[in-house]
Design a protein around this motif. Structure first.
Motif, PDB file in Angstrom:
ATOM      1  N   GLN A  55       1.152  -1.206  -0.224  1.00 27.92           N
ATOM      2  CA  GLN A  55      -0.317  -0.123   0.120  1.00 27.92           C
ATOM      3  C   GLN A  55       0.823   1.375   0.218  1.00 27.92           C
ATOM      4  O   GLN A  55       0.384   2.270  -0.526  1.00 27.92           O
ATOM      5  N   ASN A  56       1.893   1.240   0.992  1.00 34.39           N
ATOM      6  CA  ASN A  56       2.866   2.280   0.709  1.00 34.39           C
ATOM      7  C   ASN A  56       3.276   2.681  -0.684  1.00 34.39           C
ATOM      8  O   ASN A  56       3.835   3.374  -0.799  1.00 34.39           O
ATOM      9  N   GLY A  95      -7.354   1.357  -2.075  1.00 37.14           N
ATOM     10  CA  GLY A  95      -7.621   0.087  -2.458  1.00 37.14           C
ATOM     11  C   GLY A  95      -6.428  -0.463  -3.443  1.00 37.14           C
ATOM     12  O   GLY A  95      -6.183   0.768  -4.572  1.00 37.14           O
ATOM     13  N   PHE A  96      -7.001  -1.453  -4.649  1.00 32.03           N
ATOM     14  CA  PHE A  96      -6.382  -1.599  -5.480  1.00 32.03           C
ATOM     15  C   PHE A  96      -7.033  -2.763  -6.328  1.00 32.03           C
ATOM     16  O   PHE A  96      -7.321  -3.847  -5.952  1.00 32.03           O
ATOM     17  N   GLU A  97      -6.469  -2.847  -7.506  1.00 34.79           N
ATOM     18  CA  GLU A  97      -7.155  -4.388  -8.322  1.00 34.79           C
ATOM     19  C   GLU A  97      -5.781  -4.708  -8.836  1.00 34.79           C
ATOM     20  O   GLU A  97      -4.930  -3.587  -9.695  1.00 34.79           O
ATOM     21  N   PRO A  98      -5.396  -5.994  -9.681  1.00 31.54           N
ATOM     22  CA  PRO A  98      -6.771  -6.644  -8.513  1.00 31.54           C
ATOM     23  C   PRO A  98      -5.728  -6.992  -6.905  1.00 31.54           C
ATOM     24  O   PRO A  98      -5.415  -6.626  -7.119  1.00 31.54           O
ATOM     25  N   ARG A 108      -2.886  -3.482 -11.037  1.00 31.17           N
ATOM     26  CA  ARG A 108      -3.263  -2.239 -12.917  1.00 31.17           C
ATOM     27  C   ARG A 108      -4.587  -1.193 -12.986  1.00 31.17           C
ATOM     28  O   ARG A 108      -4.405  -0.511 -12.920  1.00 31.17           O
ATOM     29  N   VAL A 109      -4.790  -1.089 -11.484  1.00 32.75           N
ATOM     30  CA  VAL A 109      -5.913   0.045 -10.917  1.00 32.75           C
ATOM     31  C   VAL A 109      -4.835   0.180  -9.618  1.00 32.75           C
ATOM     32  O   VAL A 109      -5.493  -0.608  -8.718  1.00 32.75           O
ATOM     33  N   ILE A 162     -14.606   5.509  -7.897  1.00 36.11           N
ATOM     34  CA  ILE A 162     -14.022   4.115  -7.002  1.00 36.11           C
ATOM     35  C   ILE A 162     -14.598   3.519  -6.562  1.00 36.11           C
ATOM     36  O   ILE A 162     -16.236   3.563  -6.050  1.00 36.11           O
ATOM     37  N   PRO A 163     -14.551   1.750  -6.236  1.00 37.13           N
ATOM     38  CA  PRO A 163     -15.295   0.924  -5.816  1.00 37.13           C
ATOM     39  C   PRO A 163     -16.526   0.695  -4.932  1.00 37.13           C
ATOM     40  O   PRO A 163     -15.616   1.188  -4.099  1.00 37.13           O
TER      41      PRO A 163
END
Length: 194
Positions: A55-56, A95-98, A108-109, A162-163
């Motif tokens: 995350q950081n 957050g992030f994907e995947p 990727r995101v 944002i999901p």
């Protein structure tokens, strides 16, 4: 044959205090090196003092991307008034994907929150132009950045980029105190040069 315990030790035998002193000296050196390493990591390098979690690392990458952006890039990101001024930023990962990614290269995101301050001569932190808000970044080349601009309809713009699992945090998220302190410190140092 019995040994005389009252006799002085032989000259070839070093006193015990020298051995103990060596161990104490070694311990002092080890502790000093450890303290120096921690100080260099946190203070001396100018780098992030946060642990190198995924995350950081993602947040640092996005912040660096904003800081290196051209005025045209900033305009596309919704930072319409930046111009040629230097920009310093920090970001926070929501957050992030995947979601199964374990390295930056797999992401990727990015979904997060950003905070940027524009350095202009004669403008201290309290009066500096600041840009912040939720965003999503497709980590392609070039990256595709979507920033939820403020104003009427802001919550809807956040929901569009944002999901659902991260929307509540995106609507209220700010940087943590350490990130704000680090950004302000960097800002003050750069503003002194301007």
């Amino acid at each position: 044959m019995t040994a005389d315990l009252t006799a002085a030790p032989e000259a070839d035998t070093p006193p015990r205090s020298r051995g103990r002193a060596r161990w104490i000296a070694v311990a002092v050196v080890v502790v000093a090196v450890a303290v120096a390493a921690v100080l260099l990591r946190v203070v001396g390098t100018g780098g992030s003092s946060r642990p190198p979690t995924l995350q950081n690392q993602l947040a640092d990458r996005v912040a660096a991307m904003f800081e290196q952006a051209t005025p045209t890039d900033h305009h596309r990101h919704g930072h319409h008034t930046v111009g040629e001024s230097k920009v310093l930023c920090a970001a926070k990962t929501l957050g992030f994907e995947p979601t199964s990614a374990t390295t930056v290269a797999e992401v990727r995101v990015f979904y997060g929150y950003h905070f940027c301050a524009v350095i202009e001569p004669g403008r201290p932190w309290d009066y500096a132009q600041k840009l912040s808000g939720p965003l999503s970044v497709e980590l392609t080349e070039p990256p595709v950045v979507k920033v939820a601009e403020g104003g009427l309809g802001f919550p809807d713009r956040v929901r569009a980029i944002i999901p659902a699992p991260y929307q509540e945090a995106a609507l209220q998220e700010l940087l943590d105190e350490d990130q704000m302190r680090d950004l302000r410190k960097r800002f003050d140092a750069e503003a002194a040069k301007a």
